[in-house]
Scaffold this motif. Structure first.
Motif, PDB file in Angstrom:
ATOM      1  N   TRP A   1      -5.641  -0.630   6.914  1.00  0.00           N
ATOM      2  CA  TRP A   1      -4.601   0.413   6.799  1.00  0.00           C
ATOM      3  C   TRP A   1      -3.812   0.553   8.090  1.00  0.00           C
TER       4      TRP A   1
ATOM      5  N   ARG B   1       0.821  -1.214   0.000  1.00  0.00           N
ATOM      6  CA  ARG B   1       0.000   0.000   0.000  1.00  0.00           C
ATOM      7  C   ARG B   1       0.852   1.260   0.000  1.00  0.00           C
ATOM      8  N   ASP B   2       2.074   1.154   0.557  1.00  0.00           N
ATOM      9  CA  ASP B   2       2.855   2.367   0.796  1.00  0.00           C
ATOM     10  C   ASP B   2       3.337   3.043  -0.493  1.00  0.00           C
TER      11      ASP B   2
ATOM     12  N   GLU C   1       0.555   5.105  16.155  1.00  0.00           N
ATOM     13  CA  GLU C   1      -0.872   4.875  15.925  1.00  0.00           C
ATOM     14  C   GLU C   1      -1.696   4.902  17.216  1.00  0.00           C
TER      15      GLU C   1
END
Ligand code: GLC
Length: 823
Positions: free
Chosen positions: A477, A361-362, A626
């Motif tokens: 994500w 995804r990055d 996070e």
């Protein structure tokens, strides 16, 4: 933009550090796509080719407090025996006139001591597997100086970090290349994990490294043995080889492989001398020698360093802004795109994290940085990622180039970024031919990119809960939500909102491609997702985030920690899954619970106890990354959501709260570089709320640039063309912005202070109103603004469009042509 450690110079395109005692290392990540280096304001750092963990040239161990390992240049006064280094490390001598200037493509140190002024520039020339060091010495006093110049680095030559040095040093061979005044290094062991039987430490490092000194005419210093240069138990701050007799020259198989090069020189009163060094890697000795020969004169080093800077300024100039906000200009003209390209896409490293791998995804998200600049490079990245998808539609979570090994996890969002970014590329370029490209799967077979994307989307349909929410699997994500899911339970609301965005794009694409059944299926599933999210995930004032395997909600008013999550609100707004009143309520909740003066929090409140049913997010210190910090990647979506909500006050507030140049006005609270985005900023439960870290290697840089240009400046590529729709903070004042679009340079002007909300925006192209404020290729063709032209747009609110002044010569010529033809 005032900061006690440094300032932006050269119109924001360079950053000058004048006090090196910054709260954390302030680094530059310079990569040319294959070769790269990181260098801090202290002189710490390392160099690599292709992979910053598997193929590293110079030794470095992560210690951001001491920041003492790197590559250095020492200067010794042979009369006084004073030894200092041009960068603060390793000698930490008192110098005058210290500056470290980071620019895209180079870092320069300047310092003066004992009547010698030294300037040391490191650069990575385009196309070379090498870095060049340009060293200029000036005698600023009235006497002749007898100096010894010594450069120093420690060979790693393979996987990093090289902690078991007593083991690793046994596999090196070093050579002295007298002709080139160089040390060559080879290593006949490489630990890179290829996943094949000869992996078991039975493979040579297949390169030759070399470090050469340039311009030394007198007595030479050259050795590859650590103890002969540093001395027994010596401090790097005072190598024994820098004073007295020159160190013994030792090479071969029995030392601890380093390279120390230089020589003794005399510098007359007022004299200036240019010297240099080349650090290079070749597939074999011949190609290495070729590189050293090509770069190994002071003139070619100067040219190579200039070429590195020129290459970057050309690349970065394709999109930019001129506004009243210097921080907005510096970030969007230079630093965000530089960070995204040099550190994220090419180097894949920072100082807080060395990766080298491609995250599925990055780097796909990062590749959007090319869209307004060189979209063909985004195209190439999409095809590269497609080749790392399996035939069942799943993908590697990340994979290593060089070894082509990776980690095929079960995160249920990874594979969906392929159709998302493909749609984004097609909106930008209208190039549907990308869908016909044939790309192999990582396991077996091959298919068109269209088929790859369809398999991603269909893979996402395979794991849903009974009530119709997608299962989270290994994570979504948010990597830290690593324990919520299993094969049959643990749902993700964010994933539903995300999939809905993709299905909307792909409903249009499928219909256009004549895939009627898919189009109908995608439309129906998209609507079902909106329904279920609104039926089960609305908490009263915001959307909940996920459920665990026992069906307990995360992100609900009844949760003790993790009561509200940012992404579930921002994606509901951005993807238009929330009905109007919920959109407003969710946004009000974001403002009430998540916006802080140092950025939008990813969730609140942070978890204070590890929770094995949620995942490693709960194991971070509360407020870190996070776990209830500002996760900058997600914070950029909050900025886009603020613009989408037409909440200009929030746009202004969020921008100022995340802008590193603004935050760095209080550098003691902020810590990190003012010119690079951090991955995260500590949240309220940290002892140091507002402290930034994990700079450079963060997906937020490409996104903040995209959100700034798409939403704040408001030049957004969509299916029907380039939509002009600014939502700028008033502080931008008079705005001129440009980007590439369909082979033209599109320039937009407006005055952000005149912004009025509502339908009153009008956009003029050469003084004539643009239909629906959308620029189309047909319109450009009609006006004769063909590929290569500059297109001048002016946006205004609440009045008649004004004539654009001044027009570029090309635009005037093509517009006149068009008028001529129209007659
Ligand atoms: C890291 C990962 C990225 C992920 C993010 C949030 O930055 O590289 O893929 O989305 O963390 O967990």
């Amino acid at each position: 933009m005032r900061c006690r450690y440094g300032r932006f110079i050269e119109n924001g395109s360079a950053y000058e550090i004048t006090d090196p005692a910054t709260p954390a290392p302030w680094v530059n990540v310079i990569s040319n796509g294959r070769y790269g280096l990181v260098v801090s304001q202290n002189g710490g750092g390392f160099s690599w080719l292709d992979h910053c963990q598997l193929n590293v040239l110079t030794r470095w161990n992560m210690d951001l407090v001491r920041d003492e390992q790197g590559r250095f240049i020492y200067i010794a006064d042979l009369d006084s025996e004073d030894v200092w280094s041009v960068s603060p490390q390793p000698c930490r001598a008192d110098v005058s006139g210290f500056r470290a200037v980071h620019r895209p493509g180079s870092t320069t140190f300047e310092a003066e001591r004992g009547g010698v002024r030294a300037t040391w520039k490191l650069a990575v020339p385009p196309g070379e597997h090498a870095e060049v060091w340009r060293l200029t010495l000036e005698n600023t006093c009235g006497d002749t100086k007898r100096l010894r110049i010594g450069s120093y680095l420690e060979w790693c030559c393979g996987t990093a970090p090289d902690v078991n040095r007593e083991f690793h040093k046994l596999f090196f061979t070093t050579h002295h290349d007298e002709v080139r005044h160089a040390v060559l290094a080879e290593k006949n062991l490489w630990e890179a994990p290829f996943g094949t039987p000869d992996d078991h430490w039975n493979r040579p490092w297949p390169y030759t490294a070399g470090f050469a000194a340039v311009g030394f005419r007198g007595e030479r210093l050259v050795t590859s043995d650590k103890v002969s240069f540093l001395g027994r138990y010596a401090d790097r701050a005072r190598p024994s080889g820098m004073t007295g007799d020159r160190p013994a020259s030792r090479f071969g198989r029995f030392g601890d492989a380093v390279a120390a090069l230089g020589g003794d020189i005399e510098l007359g009163a007022g004299e200036t001398r240019e010297l240099g060094f080349v650090l290079a890697i070749g597939d074999d000795k011949e190609s290495l020698e070729g590189t050293i020969d090509r770069l190994g004169t002071v003139e070619s080093i100067r040219e190579a360093a200039d070429a590195s800077e020129r290459d970057w300024s050309e690349r970065l100039s394709r999109s930019g802004v001129a506004t009243d906000r210097e921080d907005f200009n510096a970030l969007n003209n230079t630093w965000l795109a530089y960070q995204a390209i040099s550190a994220r896409l090419w180097g894949r490293t920072g100082y807080y994290q060395q990766s080298g791998a491609f995250g599925y995804r990055d780097q796909l998200q990062d590749s959007q940085v090319w869209l307004a600049r060189e979209p063909e490079r985004c195209r190439a990245q999409i095809l590269h990622h497609a080749a790392h998808q399996f035939s069942n539609g799943k993908v590697y979570h990340w994979w290593n180039p060089l070894t082509e090994t990776g980690n095929p996890t079960d995160c249920r969002d990874d594979f969906l970024w392929l159709p998302l970014i493909t749609a984004s590329y097609i909106k930008e370029t209208a190039d549907r031919s990308i869908l016909d490209e044939t790309v192999p799967f990582a396991d077996e077979g091959e298919a068109t990119l269209l088929e790859h994307c369809l398999r991603s989307i269909r893979q996402s349909f395979t794991r849903f809960s009974d009530r119709g929410l997608p299962l989270i699997g290994g994570c979504d994500w948010n990597d830290g939500l690593s324990a919520l899911g299993n094969e049959t339970s643990g749902e993700s609301v964010w994933l539903a909102l995300f999939l809905r965005v993709i299905l909307r794009d792909w409903t249009s694409l499928a219909a256009e491609l004549g895939l009627d059944e898919d189009a109908a299926d995608f439309a129906a599933r998209g609507e079902a997702l909106v329904r279920v999210v609104n039926d089960v995930a609305w908490d009263g004032a915001w959307y909940r985030r996920a459920t665990d395997v026992d069906g307990h909600w995360l992100g609900s008013a009844s949760s003790l920690a993790g009561r509200i999550f940012l992404n579930a609100q921002t994606w509901a707004i951005l993807g238009e899954s929330a009905p109007a009143e919920r959109r407003s309520a969710a946004w009000a909740s974001v403002k009430e619970h998540l916006l802080t003066d140092y950025g939008p929090l990813l969730l609140a409140p942070a978890y204070t106890e590890p929770d094995a049913k949620i995942g490693y997010i709960t194991r971070y210190a509360p407020g870190a990354r996070e776990n209830g910090g500002v996760y900058m990647h997600a914070a950029t979506w909050a900025l886009a959501a603020a613009a989408k909500m037409r909440d200009r006050d929030a746009v202004e507030r969020i921008w100022a709260s995340v802008s590193p140049p603004v935050r760095c006005e209080d550098a003691e609270a902020y810590w990190a570089e003012p010119y690079a985005l951090p991955g995260n900023v500590d949240g309220p439960l940290s002892d140091l709320p507002g402290r930034a870290g994990w700079t450079w290697y963060t997906g937020s840089a490409a996104w903040l640039n995209k959100v700034s240009m798409d939403w704040l400046i408001g030049m957004r590529a969509d299916w029907d063309g380039l939509r002009i729709d600014p939502c700028s903070p008033a502080s931008l004042g008079r705005v001129t912005a440009h980007r590439q679009w369909r082979g033209r340079t599109v320039r937009l002007r407006f005055n952000a202070a005149e912004f009025v909300d509502g339908d009153s925006l009008s956009v003029a192209l050469d003084g004539e109103a643009l239909k629906d404020n959308v620029l189309t290729e047909a319109e450009l063709e009609r006006r004769g603004l063909t590929v290569g032209a500059t297109v001048e747009l002016e946006a205004s609110w609440g009045g008649a469009s004004r004539v654009v002044e001044p027009k570029s010569a090309a635009a005037v010529a093509t517009a006149e042509d068009a008028q001529g033809r129209a007659k």
